[in-house]
Design an enzyme around this catalytic site. Structure first.
Site, PDB file in Angstrom:
ATOM      1  N   LYS A  21      47.720  55.336  43.444  1.00 27.03           N
ATOM      2  CA  LYS A  21      47.307  54.612  42.237  1.00 27.03           C
ATOM      3  C   LYS A  21      47.776  55.406  41.031  1.00 27.03           C
ATOM      4  CE  LYS A  21      45.045  50.814  41.218  1.00 27.03           C
ATOM      5  NZ  LYS A  21      45.038  49.561  42.005  1.00 27.03           N
TER       6      LYS A  21
HETATM    7  P1  NAD Z   1      44.051  41.727  34.656  1.00 28.99           P
HETATM    8  O1  NAD Z   1      44.234  42.771  33.623  1.00 28.99           O
HETATM    9  O2  NAD Z   1      45.074  40.694  34.845  1.00 28.99           O
HETATM   10  O3  NAD Z   1      42.650  40.993  34.425  1.00 28.99           O
HETATM   11  C1  NAD Z   1      41.412  41.648  34.340  1.00 28.99           C
HETATM   12  C2  NAD Z   1      40.422  40.637  33.801  1.00 28.99           C
HETATM   13  O4  NAD Z   1      39.109  41.212  33.805  1.00 28.99           O
HETATM   14  C3  NAD Z   1      40.696  40.229  32.351  1.00 28.99           C
HETATM   15  O5  NAD Z   1      40.400  38.848  32.216  1.00 28.99           O
HETATM   16  C4  NAD Z   1      39.688  41.060  31.551  1.00 28.99           C
HETATM   17  O6  NAD Z   1      39.346  40.435  30.331  1.00 28.99           O
HETATM   18  C5  NAD Z   1      38.547  41.071  32.511  1.00 28.99           C
HETATM   19  N1  NAD Z   1      37.606  42.159  32.333  1.00 28.99           N
HETATM   20  C6  NAD Z   1      37.861  43.477  32.139  1.00 28.99           C
HETATM   21  N2  NAD Z   1      36.703  44.152  32.033  1.00 28.99           N
HETATM   22  C7  NAD Z   1      35.731  43.251  32.171  1.00 28.99           C
HETATM   23  C8  NAD Z   1      34.316  43.314  32.166  1.00 28.99           C
HETATM   24  N3  NAD Z   1      33.687  44.486  32.001  1.00 28.99           N
HETATM   25  N4  NAD Z   1      33.616  42.171  32.344  1.00 28.99           N
HETATM   26  C9  NAD Z   1      34.268  40.991  32.535  1.00 28.99           C
HETATM   27  N5  NAD Z   1      35.575  40.858  32.553  1.00 28.99           N
HETATM   28  C10 NAD Z   1      36.297  41.973  32.365  1.00 28.99           C
HETATM   29  O7  NAD Z   1      43.779  42.528  36.036  1.00 28.99           O
HETATM   30  P2  NAD Z   1      43.928  41.982  37.506  1.00 28.99           P
HETATM   31  O8  NAD Z   1      45.269  42.363  37.993  1.00 28.99           O
HETATM   32  O9  NAD Z   1      43.456  40.577  37.581  1.00 28.99           O
HETATM   33  O10 NAD Z   1      42.895  42.941  38.274  1.00 28.99           O
HETATM   34  C11 NAD Z   1      41.509  42.648  38.352  1.00 28.99           C
HETATM   35  C12 NAD Z   1      40.886  43.433  39.496  1.00 28.99           C
HETATM   36  O11 NAD Z   1      41.579  43.096  40.710  1.00 28.99           O
HETATM   37  C13 NAD Z   1      41.005  44.950  39.381  1.00 28.99           C
HETATM   38  O12 NAD Z   1      39.874  45.547  39.995  1.00 28.99           O
HETATM   39  C14 NAD Z   1      42.249  45.266  40.187  1.00 28.99           C
HETATM   40  O13 NAD Z   1      42.278  46.604  40.648  1.00 28.99           O
HETATM   41  C15 NAD Z   1      42.080  44.271  41.316  1.00 28.99           C
HETATM   42  N6  NAD Z   1      43.312  43.948  42.040  1.00 28.99           N
HETATM   43  C16 NAD Z   1      44.410  43.454  41.407  1.00 28.99           C
HETATM   44  C17 NAD Z   1      45.542  43.137  42.142  1.00 28.99           C
HETATM   45  C18 NAD Z   1      46.772  42.516  41.529  1.00 28.99           C
HETATM   46  O14 NAD Z   1      47.686  42.168  42.283  1.00 28.99           O
HETATM   47  N7  NAD Z   1      46.842  42.335  40.238  1.00 28.99           N
HETATM   48  C19 NAD Z   1      45.555  43.346  43.533  1.00 28.99           C
HETATM   49  C20 NAD Z   1      44.405  43.828  44.152  1.00 28.99           C
HETATM   50  C21 NAD Z   1      43.288  44.123  43.392  1.00 28.99           C
END
Ligand code: NAD
Length: 423
Positions: free
Chosen positions: A113
């Site tokens: 990471k």
């Molecule tokens: P992103 O930046 O596209 O979206 C994150 C979203 O969460 C945004 O809408 C933001 O406004 C919101 N957010 C942030 N803090 C918040 C809070 N305290 N309360 C409510 N909403 C909040 O990120 P993403 O890629 O969608 O990732 C989201 C989660 O999924 C993370 O934990 C990430 O590690 C996990 N994840 C992502 C992927 C991927 O392929 N992008 C894969 C596996 C896991």
């Protein structure tokens, strides 16, 4: 003694929580102390402080990290996060989770990471590009198509991956698309990658509903976080017949028990930057959103959202962890007691790394698949992994998280025994 007890952690932070989860599963495996510690500790950790020239001519110093947790199964894989609250312990925890995620779905990768302490929304596009190119250069000693392959996470996107790929390629003197995944399709990205994590969330929700005897037609779904993962999950779960009753982002949440239209939410979020402000639904806080009565709760924002404090008040049957680490170990105990099923992050959101793996394979072979081929292979791998975890949980009479972690840790431990301890 547990590995967690051997480390000094002032409070329950993400790394302490990751170690608690690890210890819980490792207790069920016949691992000697040295092997157990080897599996828990990150292999390499890099911290960088680097300058970026801002639009007004000033220079700001930023801090970034890249951590390789395990290289036992193969090259390391894991996203890069841009967020103002990034810490070394958070990146450690997320790197460890990536090791178990790759192992539980049987990918030939270890976990990694990276992250930069920055609020990307406060930077101009030029500043973001300069920061990305400098950070990519700083961590390039840790990154390569054969050794460590980053991908997007919170606050980063395909454009950021394109800058990383270009920067790395400029230093090498030739194009190296396979150094990152989650790239735009125009430069060797995979069809279906943008949707992959949300698609995986929808697939495991469908499988879990079948297993629990829950009808998804009209099932009420609440989604915290409406970014890459949450927004795609909303659209695909609605296609499965679910009623999306509430969603949120950093600005707050919107709720309508009659159902929200995911496409209108996506359009509004793209246009205004938030789901809040969509005409019609009521506005609620993120804390209230988690406690709404629903059938499926999909935390898709950050870690540590479901805690011992709010777990007793959740009113859902099923939690599908779109986010990494959204549930603390203390909350897990309460949810288990309350018979609320939790599909753990390492399985629920593995769709992203699975299609990242497809992207890497396609790039190395210079042979690209159709979107149907990508989605069919994703279905197959997630479906198989789901069945294996459910079987392990049933046989051992344990929760799905512990079952998934046992399978993952056992796979890495077996590879470690087979390789042996060098020298
Ligand atoms: P992103 O930046 O596209 O979206 C994150 C979203 O969460 C945004 O809408 C933001 O406004 C919101 N957010 C942030 N803090 C918040 C809070 N305290 N309360 C409510 N909403 C909040 O990120 P993403 O890629 O969608 O990732 C989201 C989660 O999924 C993370 O934990 C990430 O590690 C996990 N994840 C992502 C992927 C991927 O392929 N992008 C894969 C596996 C896991």
């Amino acid at each position: 003694m547990t590995v967690q007890a051997m480390l000094i952690t002032p409070k329950e932070d993400p790394w302490a929580a990751a170690l608690r989860q690890f210890d819980r599963a490792a207790d069920c495996l016949p691992l000697k102390r040295g092997i157990r510690e080897f599996l828990a500790y990150p292999k390499r950790e890099l911290t960088v402080h680097f300058p970026v020239k801002m639009d007004d001519g000033s220079v700001r110093i930023f801090t970034g990290y890249r951590i390789h947790h395990s290289t036992v199964l193969g090259p390391t894989k894991g996203g890069i996060r841009y967020h103002q609250d990034v810490t070394l312990n958070e990146i450690r925890a997320l790197a460890m989770l990536m090791s178990w995620k790759c192992a539980v779905v049987n990918l030939p990768y270890g976990g990694a990471k990276g992250g930069v302490v920055v609020n990307p929304k406060e930077l101009s596009q030029d500043e973001l590009e300069h920061l990305t190119r400098r950070y990519a250069t700083e961590i390039s000693i840790m990154m390569s198509p054969e050794g460590d392959i980053p991908a997007p996470d919170v606050g980063t996107n395909p454009q950021v991956m394109a800058w990383i790929m270009d920067t790395y390629s400029m230093h090498r003197g030739y194009s190296t698309p396979s150094v990152v995944t989650g790239k735009p399709v125009a430069i060797g990205g995979s069809l279906g990658r943008v949707e992959a994590t949300g698609r995986g969330v929808a697939i495991v929700t469908r499988e879990a509903a079948r297993w629990l005897g829950m009808n998804l037609d009209g099932a009420r779904v609440v989604i915290q976080g409406f970014g890459n993962v949450g927004s795609v999950a909303a659209v695909l779960l609605a296609k499965l017949g679910c009623k999306i009753i509430a969603v949120s982002d950093t600005q707050g949440g919107v709720v309508n028990t009659a159902g929200l239209d995911p496409d209108s939410l996506v359009e509004h979020k793209n246009r205004t930057g938030s789901v809040v402000g969509l005409p019609g639904p009521d506005v609620i806080s993120n804390a209230e959103l988690l406690e709404l009565p629903c059938d499926v709760l999909v935390p898709s924002a950050l870690e540590g959202q479901i805690t011992e404090e709010n777990a007793p008040r959740l009113r859902t049957r099923l939690i599908v962890e779109g986010a990494n680490g959204p549930t603390t170990p203390g909350a897990d105990d309460i949810l288990n007691e309350r018979k609320i099923t939790v599909i753990p992050d390492i399985l629920a959101n593995a769709g992203g790394v699975i299609v990242s793996y497809f992207e890497w394979v396609q790039g190395l072979q210079q042979f690209f698949w159709t979107e149907e081929e990508v989605n069919e292979n994703l279905e197959r791998i997630i479906g198989r992994s789901w069945a294996q975890v459910v079987q392990a949980a049933s046989e051992r009479r344990i929760d799905l998280r512990t079952a998934a972690l046992i399978r993952a840790i056992d796979r890495v431990a077996t590879a470690l025994f087979t390789r042996g301890i060098y020298p």
